[in-house]
Every structure is written in C-alpha cells, then in structure tokens.
Motif scaffolding. Sequence first.
Motif, PDB file in Angstrom:
ATOM      1  N   ARG A 217       0.833  -0.992   0.158  1.00 47.13           N
ATOM      2  CA  ARG A 217       0.138   0.446   0.119  1.00 47.13           C
ATOM      3  C   ARG A 217       0.846   1.169   0.134  1.00 47.13           C
ATOM      4  NH1 ARG A 217      -3.240  -3.152   3.395  1.00 47.13           N
ATOM      5  NH2 ARG A 217      -2.244  -2.335   5.162  1.00 47.13           N
ATOM      6  N   ASN A 218       2.434   0.305   0.529  1.00 43.87           N
ATOM      7  CA  ASN A 218       2.999   2.520   1.149  1.00 43.87           C
ATOM      8  C   ASN A 218       3.050   2.232  -0.904  1.00 43.87           C
ATOM      9  OD1 ASN A 218       2.629   2.645   3.411  1.00 43.87           O
ATOM     10  ND2 ASN A 218       4.097   1.155   3.725  1.00 43.87           N
ATOM     11  N   LEU A 219       3.738   1.601  -1.198  1.00 42.62           N
ATOM     12  CA  LEU A 219       4.034   2.153  -2.726  1.00 42.62           C
ATOM     13  C   LEU A 219       3.474   2.355  -3.821  1.00 42.62           C
ATOM     14  CD1 LEU A 219       7.244  -1.513  -2.736  1.00 42.62           C
ATOM     15  CD2 LEU A 219       7.326   0.806  -2.553  1.00 42.62           C
ATOM     16  N   ARG A 220       2.104   1.615  -2.938  1.00 42.15           N
ATOM     17  CA  ARG A 220       1.261   2.065  -4.359  1.00 42.15           C
ATOM     18  C   ARG A 220       0.857   3.778  -3.817  1.00 42.15           C
ATOM     19  NH1 ARG A 220      -3.035  -1.025  -2.162  1.00 42.15           N
ATOM     20  NH2 ARG A 220      -1.868  -2.512  -3.779  1.00 42.15           N
ATOM     21  N   GLN A 221       1.024   3.972  -2.771  1.00 40.68           N
ATOM     22  CA  GLN A 221       0.539   5.523  -2.625  1.00 40.68           C
ATOM     23  C   GLN A 221       1.395   6.686  -3.052  1.00 40.68           C
ATOM     24  OE1 GLN A 221      -0.467   5.358   1.858  1.00 40.68           O
ATOM     25  NE2 GLN A 221      -2.248   6.390   1.415  1.00 40.68           N
ATOM     26  N   ILE A 222       2.596   5.939  -3.029  1.00 41.69           N
ATOM     27  CA  ILE A 222       4.241   6.554  -3.801  1.00 41.69           C
ATOM     28  C   ILE A 222       4.109   6.768  -4.867  1.00 41.69           C
ATOM     29  CG2 ILE A 222       6.595   6.338  -4.240  1.00 41.69           C
ATOM     30  CD1 ILE A 222       6.900   5.007  -1.487  1.00 41.69           C
ATOM     31  N   GLU A 559      -0.633   5.790  17.004  1.00 47.70           N
ATOM     32  CA  GLU A 559      -1.467   5.594  15.986  1.00 47.70           C
ATOM     33  C   GLU A 559      -0.990   5.347  14.554  1.00 47.70           C
ATOM     34  OE1 GLU A 559      -4.977   8.110  15.048  1.00 47.70           O
ATOM     35  OE2 GLU A 559      -6.127   7.136  16.571  1.00 47.70           O
ATOM     36  N   LEU A 560       0.237   6.353  14.368  1.00 50.90           N
ATOM     37  CA  LEU A 560       1.268   5.973  13.776  1.00 50.90           C
ATOM     38  C   LEU A 560       2.641   5.443  13.785  1.00 50.90           C
ATOM     39  CD1 LEU A 560       2.105   9.690  13.228  1.00 50.90           C
ATOM     40  CD2 LEU A 560       0.690   8.720  11.806  1.00 50.90           C
ATOM     41  N   PHE A 561       2.677   4.484  15.151  1.00 48.54           N
ATOM     42  CA  PHE A 561       3.624   3.455  15.067  1.00 48.54           C
ATOM     43  C   PHE A 561       3.618   2.113  13.870  1.00 48.54           C
ATOM     44  CE2 PHE A 561       4.901   4.930  19.941  1.00 48.54           C
ATOM     45  CZ  PHE A 561       5.680   5.890  19.054  1.00 48.54           C
ATOM     46  N   PRO A 562       2.291   1.617  13.897  1.00 48.28           N
ATOM     47  CA  PRO A 562       2.592   0.465  13.051  1.00 48.28           C
ATOM     48  C   PRO A 562       2.976   0.898  11.742  1.00 48.28           C
ATOM     49  CG  PRO A 562       0.241   0.415  14.072  1.00 48.28           C
ATOM     50  CD  PRO A 562       1.184   1.928  14.712  1.00 48.28           C
ATOM     51  N   ARG A 563       2.047   1.865  11.103  1.00 45.40           N
ATOM     52  CA  ARG A 563       2.275   2.926   9.943  1.00 45.40           C
ATOM     53  C   ARG A 563       3.510   2.969  10.232  1.00 45.40           C
ATOM     54  NH1 ARG A 563      -1.050   5.021   6.230  1.00 45.40           N
ATOM     55  NH2 ARG A 563      -0.059   4.622   4.206  1.00 45.40           N
ATOM     56  N   MET A 564       4.217   3.590  10.511  1.00 45.08           N
ATOM     57  CA  MET A 564       5.554   4.181  10.414  1.00 45.08           C
ATOM     58  C   MET A 564       6.511   2.542  10.137  1.00 45.08           C
ATOM     59  SD  MET A 564       5.854   7.012  10.674  1.00 45.08           S
ATOM     60  CE  MET A 564       7.646   7.669  10.657  1.00 45.08           C
ATOM     61  N   ALA A 565       5.892   1.660  10.929  1.00 45.05           N
ATOM     62  CA  ALA A 565       7.654   0.554  10.707  1.00 45.05           C
ATOM     63  C   ALA A 565       6.838   0.185   9.122  1.00 45.05           C
ATOM     64  CB  ALA A 565       6.336  -0.987  11.691  1.00 45.05           C
ATOM     65  N   SER A 566       5.578   0.256   9.117  1.00 42.11           N
ATOM     66  CA  SER A 566       6.007  -0.726   7.740  1.00 42.11           C
ATOM     67  C   SER A 566       6.437   0.708   6.642  1.00 42.11           C
ATOM     68  CB  SER A 566       4.691  -0.494   7.006  1.00 42.11           C
ATOM     69  OG  SER A 566       3.996   0.547   6.548  1.00 42.11           O
ATOM     70  N   LEU A 567       6.525   1.569   6.983  1.00 41.55           N
ATOM     71  CA  LEU A 567       7.034   2.613   5.982  1.00 41.55           C
ATOM     72  C   LEU A 567       8.411   3.012   5.926  1.00 41.55           C
ATOM     73  CD1 LEU A 567       5.042   6.113   6.692  1.00 41.55           C
ATOM     74  CD2 LEU A 567       5.357   5.060   4.294  1.00 41.55           C
ATOM     75  N   GLY A 568       8.891   2.434   7.406  1.00 43.23           N
ATOM     76  CA  GLY A 568      10.836   2.145   7.478  1.00 43.23           C
ATOM     77  C   GLY A 568      10.909   0.919   6.125  1.00 43.23           C
ATOM     78  N   THR A 677       9.292  12.270   1.770  1.00 43.53           N
ATOM     79  CA  THR A 677       8.417  13.497   1.400  1.00 43.53           C
ATOM     80  C   THR A 677       6.875  12.733   1.673  1.00 43.53           C
ATOM     81  OG1 THR A 677       9.635  14.751  -0.134  1.00 43.53           O
ATOM     82  CG2 THR A 677       7.209  15.398   0.283  1.00 43.53           C
ATOM     83  N   ILE A 678       6.658  11.988   1.090  1.00 46.56           N
ATOM     84  CA  ILE A 678       5.562  10.868   1.687  1.00 46.56           C
ATOM     85  C   ILE A 678       5.864  10.571   3.288  1.00 46.56           C
ATOM     86  CG2 ILE A 678       4.405   8.781   0.973  1.00 46.56           C
ATOM     87  CD1 ILE A 678       4.160  10.776  -0.940  1.00 46.56           C
ATOM     88  N   ILE A 679       6.777   9.720   3.753  1.00 46.64           N
ATOM     89  CA  ILE A 679       6.202  10.263   5.300  1.00 46.64           C
ATOM     90  C   ILE A 679       6.158  11.493   5.367  1.00 46.64           C
ATOM     91  CG2 ILE A 679       7.473   9.829   7.299  1.00 46.64           C
ATOM     92  CD1 ILE A 679      10.130   7.843   6.038  1.00 46.64           C
ATOM     93  N   VAL A 680       6.555  12.381   5.697  1.00 46.73           N
ATOM     94  CA  VAL A 680       6.423  14.095   6.118  1.00 46.73           C
ATOM     95  C   VAL A 680       4.863  14.226   6.057  1.00 46.73           C
ATOM     96  CG1 VAL A 680       6.315  16.619   6.118  1.00 46.73           C
ATOM     97  CG2 VAL A 680       8.861  14.698   6.213  1.00 46.73           C
ATOM     98  N   ALA A 681       4.397  13.492   4.778  1.00 47.26           N
ATOM     99  CA  ALA A 681       2.932  14.444   3.899  1.00 47.26           C
ATOM    100  C   ALA A 681       1.830  13.113   4.608  1.00 47.26           C
ATOM    101  CB  ALA A 681       2.902  13.788   3.085  1.00 47.26           C
ATOM    102  N   PHE A 682       2.319  12.009   5.365  1.00 48.44           N
ATOM    103  CA  PHE A 682       2.164  10.608   6.023  1.00 48.44           C
ATOM    104  C   PHE A 682       1.631  11.291   7.271  1.00 48.44           C
ATOM    105  CE2 PHE A 682       2.160   7.581   9.211  1.00 48.44           C
ATOM    106  CZ  PHE A 682       0.677   7.046   8.630  1.00 48.44           C
ATOM    107  N   ILE A 683       2.417  11.976   7.973  1.00 53.44           N
ATOM    108  CA  ILE A 683       2.286  12.434   9.194  1.00 53.44           C
ATOM    109  C   ILE A 683       1.240  14.056   9.643  1.00 53.44           C
ATOM    110  CG2 ILE A 683       3.757  13.037  11.271  1.00 53.44           C
ATOM    111  CD1 ILE A 683       5.952  11.762  10.939  1.00 53.44           C
TER     112      ILE A 683
END
Length: 824
Positions: A217-222, A559-568, A677-683
């Motif tokens: 999903r992250n790659l798709r959003q990128i 709430e961001l911790f699980p998603r940040m793990a996938s972004l990492g 930039t995607i990570i910052v936009a997500f936060i």
Amino acid sequence: MDADDDVPLILTWDEANSGLLNEETERGDENGGGGNYDIVNNVVISTPGPQIHRAQNVSLRQSWEMNYQEAAIYLQEGENNDKFFTHPRNPKALSAYLFAHNHLFYMMELLTGLLLMMLSLCEAPAVPSLRLDVYVHATLELLALVMVAFELCMKLRWLGFHTFIRHKRTMVKTCVLLLQFVEAIVVLIRQTSHVRVTRALRPIFLVDCRYCGAVRRNLRQIFQSLPPFIDILLLLLFFMVIFAILGFCLFSPNTADPYFNTLENSLVSLFVLLTTANFPDVMMPAYSKNRWSCVFFIVYLSIELYFIMNLLLAVVFDTFNDVEKMKFKSLLLHKRSAIDHAFQLLVSRQRPMGVSLKQFDGLMRFYRPRMSARDRFLTYKALNTSGAPMLSLQDFYKFYEVTGLKWKARRSGEHWFDELPHTTFIIFKGINLLVKSKAFQYFMYVVVAINGVWILVETFTLNSGFSWSRFVPWSYIVFLTIYGVEVLLKLTGLGPMAYFSSGWNLFDFSVTVFAFLGLIALAFDMEPFYFIVVLRPFQLLRLFKIKQRYRNVLDTMFELFPRMASLGLTLIIFYYSFAIVGMEFFADVVYPNCCNTSTVADSYRQINVTYGNKTVLEEGYYYLNNFNNILSSFVTLFELTVVNNWYITMEGVTSMTRHWSRLYFMTFYIVTMVVMTIIVAFILDAFVFRMNYSRKNREPLENPEDENGIVFEVEVSRDEALATLELYKQTCPGLSSLSSLQGVLQAMDKSGHLSLVYLGRRSRTKSDLSMKMYEEEIQEWYAEYSRENLPQPDQSLECDSPISDLPSFPEPQLNAQTGPHSIN
C-alpha cells in the motif's frame, strides 16, 4: 417449511452434486415435474421414501456448507481488499485457494523472501564473517526460487491462466523469478559470481507476501503521488539548469573556483547546494572575487530551497490527502460489495430478506474458525439491533464493525469488590474514589514534574567519571516508591481488568516495572542492565495527557507506530536495491589515501604526522563509507539520506570511477526525497486529520485515562441461551465450543439472574474515526454505489427469478455446473 428445510437462494455445488443435478433435472423434465416427484434444491426427488429424504437432507447440508465457505471467502476478500476477479471459480481452484490462504503458506512466502534477500550477506562482495562458497549460496538461492515457483503454481491453479496473466503483480513476480532462476543456474555452473544487478529485484518476492500488504500500500501511494511530484521536480530541475548555465558564465573565468569551471561541475554543485551540504563553501571562491556574487546564491536558494521545495511538500501532501480519502472510500465500498455477495449466499429461497442465526453461525465457522459458539451468538446479537428474527441486509452491513470484538460479561455490580464483606468493601470503595479523584491525578502530575526536574539537576551535577555501580540516588528510591504505591492503589481501586484496559495505565505500569528492574540491577551490581535506569524520564510523558492538544499529538504518534514501521520497511527495501547496485559497481573502489586527484582527497587521507617527539595517525575516515558489503552499503546510504557532507562520498567514488557515477548518488537522493516527503505528508495528514476530527466531534474526556474504545452491549436472556444451545446441538453436535454457551447458563444460575449483559470491546482505529469524519460524504458514496451496482426496485419486481435480486457484481463461481438458481 422449517429452517432445516430452507433451500439456498444461490446454490454452490461440488462436481459430484453437479452431475446429480443434471441427471435428476432431466428425469424431472421427463416426468413433467408432477406425479410422485418434487424439485428440492434443484434435485428431483420422490416425495415418499425415507432414503431419498435423507439423501435430500445430506445434499442440502452440503449446499449450505459450500455457501457458508464461499460467503466467508467473499468477506475475507473484502477485509483484505482482494479483488473479486481473483475469486476461486471451481472446486479445484477452491482447494488451491484454501491451501494458499493459511498462515503456514503466508509464513513460507515471508521466509522465502527474507532468505533471498539475506543471501546478499553471503554472496560476493560478502560480509567477511558470513562468506559462503559459491555452490552453497547458489544452491540455497535455487531452493528458495523453487519455493517461489511452487507458490506461483498454486496461484495459477487457483486463478486460472487468463486471470493469472491479467494480474500485473503476479506477472512481474513471474518474470523476475525466471530471470533469477537463469542467473542462479549460471552461477552454479560457472562456480563464480558475475555482475548481477538483478539481485536488486529480490525485494519483489518479499513485498508480494501477505504479511507485507502495508508495504504494498505504501508503494502504491508513492506511485500515485508521483505525477504531481514529477511536475514540481521538473520545475525545480528547470531552474537548476538555468542557474547552472548562468553560474558557469559568471564564475568560470575564475580559475580558482573549482565549482563552476565546467557546465557539468556547475550542475553538480548547484544540485548539492540544494541540499545545503556544500554551503557556503561553494560560494566562497566567487565571493572572494566579487562580494555581489552572493546575490546569485541567495536568489537560487530562495527560489529552489525555500519556495519550490516547500511547494513540493504542499503538492505531495494535498495529493496524499486525496489518495488517503479515495483509498478509504474504495475500501469501504469494496467491503460493502463483499457483504452484498455474502448476504445473497446466506439467504434462502423461503426467506430471501434475512439471514438466520443458523446461517450466520455457519458463516462464522469458516470466517472465524477459532471463535467460540458464545462469541458467534453474541456477534449475531450485536448485529441484530432491531431484535427481528433474522438479520436484514442493513444489519449485515455492520459486519466488519463487530467481528473483532472481545466479549466479556459485565459485572452485576459497579465495582469488582461489590460482593466482598462490608468492611472490605468500604476500604476498597475509598481507594476507588481516591484514584479516580482529580486531586490524586494532579498530585501524581506534580510528583512526576518534580521528579523530572530532580533528574535533570541530578544528572547535570554528575561528572564524567561517575559510575552507577558505586551510588544509588536516594531520590530514585523515593520516587520509585511513590510510583509503586500508585500502581498498587490503582490495581486495588479499579481492579486488574479495568486498570490494564487503559493504554496509559499500561504505559505507567511498564515504566515502573522497568524502573524497579533498574534498581535491582544497581543494587546487585548487574552492570549489563544499567541501561534500564535511563527509562526513568519516560514518566514525564504522563504530563502531556493533561492538555487535549498534547493528547491529540500523543494519540497520533501511537496510531502512527504501525504505519511508520511499514514505511520504515519500505525505505529499507529501497536501501536494499540501491545497496545491491552500489556493491556491483563501487565495491572496493575507495580505500585509505585514495581520491588524490579529487577536491575531497583530505577526507580519505590516512597519514602519520609527527609533532615534536610524538607521532599521531591522522585519518579522514571517509574511506569507511564504502560499498564493500551489504552492511557497509546500508550505513553509507543512511549517511547519504542525512545529506550532511554527502557530496564527499559522491566525489570520492566518482574520482575513482567515472563521472557517470554521480547519477547513482543523485538518483538515490531524489528517490529518498520522494519517500521522505511521503513520510512527512503522512505524518501531517494523520495529525491534521486527528485535529479536524477533534474539532468536528468534540468529545472531551473527563478522565484523560478513560479509553473505552468501541463498545457494544448485548443482553442475553435465559430463554435465548437455551434455544441457542439446542440449535447448536442440532447443527454442530459434539463440538467442544458448546461449553462456552453452557457457561452462559451456568453464570446465570450462579448469579440468580434471568439475563446477562455482555460487553464487546475493541480499540478505535483510524477507519472508525474516518467513518465519523466523513459521515455525510459516506452517505453520498453509498447512494452512488447503490445507483451503479444495485438494480432499481421496479426492475427487480419485473423479474421472475430470485437471481434478479442480486447486485451486478462479479458473481459467485464455486459451482461447476449452471442451474436455474445458480450463478456462473
């Protein structure tokens, strides 16, 4: 007709029953459908005769079981956002589907992908301590690729050839598999590794596994955010080229300026200047000749860095926000479509407007095999808010909201100690009132604040030679005792269940326990565990729950911790691919005292310098930033991500190879800029969403620690429990899960009540917040969905077949043969 004789509205058949269907239907046609024959479940049977009646019941039960299974598959596809065109189409596809959709198969996919990626530790250029012979790592690679081929074969059997080749991700994976397979065989035959840049494609095998859905999903959003990003990037590069030409014309006459002596160097220098890594060094040669030259650099940085780069973030954030909203809408409507499919498979011809408890229980046995009979019944009750005998479609639409609930009986009293003796009750009631009082909460906040100031002062007064093993601060013991007393008071006043149901209480308890472990480590001189002591300042986080804005920030962070793990993990995958390419082209190219012809030679120098009678080794250390193995490559790439002095690494490698090597480093910077930039936009999106939600739904908590999440309440009467138990004994006799229903009756007998109230709880997710945030728009989405996919009432009434009530979605395909009431 009794519920046991209900015939599914849509029939799902295995191959044997399909043959029976044709044979008996033909026989029914010959007899004209009259006389001693009746059509039940599309099978023509003789009305009298117990043997035929028993055969009818067996066939009917099998039909329902197949319908339950297919409905469960549709609901799982809705939950996992799997497209319906991958739905199994026949019994053979079903067996392959079930084989490929279990946790053992998922784990095999995950381990295979990890093994292929970890082989880079052992392949040349390998980590010295992990080096393996060529035939060993090539054999391991072949075995892993065979496992991937087996996974794809199962997918081919389940999807069918035409669907398989339409599935883009699967076709990409197949092409990469064939390429990797050929290369692995070549390596095994030649007994030596060659240039294998294609190893950078190995993460595809990991990304495709079920457990990495968030990464996909992250790659798709990128990729979805790329078009506007590329537009702004082209604008940025356009101004960069203009300024590079202008800089070359202005500053190339200065022979002492190495940054603009050629157009290539001018472009590279301005690209690096965009990251500010070479500023003000890049300006000083020109500035020393003419002070007005600073205007060039000020204008360039103002346009590129402060305007276009921020514009880039704004555009990506706006796109990301739209993508997030559209993703939520797509998933919401996909789930609704899955529920429509499942509902049509669960209703009967006799009762086409509702789902009975028996049919719902049959569904849940496939959808949640480990759920107890009691929880299945309570889930049905939670859905049936109207109290009708059957679930309507509108009730069934709430399916995904209630299936994740954890059910527990509500105590008859308000507190856990209500049934204790009077004197004990008075004591515990006083403790309960104490720990719930505002005075107690603010007293603990004051203690935490004093503790934080004390830790700061105490740490500031320590000298560099201080050793914890020689001194245990008295303040440590005092404050830890207060925290321990607080935990004990809350445990006794609230009860263990209520205490540990709060996330903040869990946090306080964990920090306090670790602090006690740190004290034990200090007291018994357990040196390896001294690090636990530094966890004490985490208690200060409790102060931030006093103010609503701080709670929003902390809630967003959690709430961001699980998603940040996938972004990492997504960033690590990019790192891996670039590391493989870097190892193939730049391994062993930098070393001490290299790069003597470049402007960064001093950073790679390693020489002995004598000062009087003392000789010291002066090192530039940058030779350690290399691509000699996968671990060194990851460290180097992280340093490039930080961009501080990253140009030194780039120029060092470039001086030892070719000028085209700069493209590798520039491309890496652009890619990481996209991801970051995607990570910052997500936060930003998560925080802005949380703040807007708080403004729109003002629900201030009287107690900041009150975190009930989503709660459903269901009341079960004794008659309902007895009737349900009898039903379960008929439908699934001998199952051990019936003991959970018997436990409901035993609890009623013990309490002397004729009913029990059960509470179903689950944590609140962003999806729940989105449901409230977009409440008005969701109704418009549902209306649009109904217009596009559901037939109009007047159209459905004109049709004679029950099939006309079905939505026009891709249809259930487990039946191998078409019948009057079946769907292909």
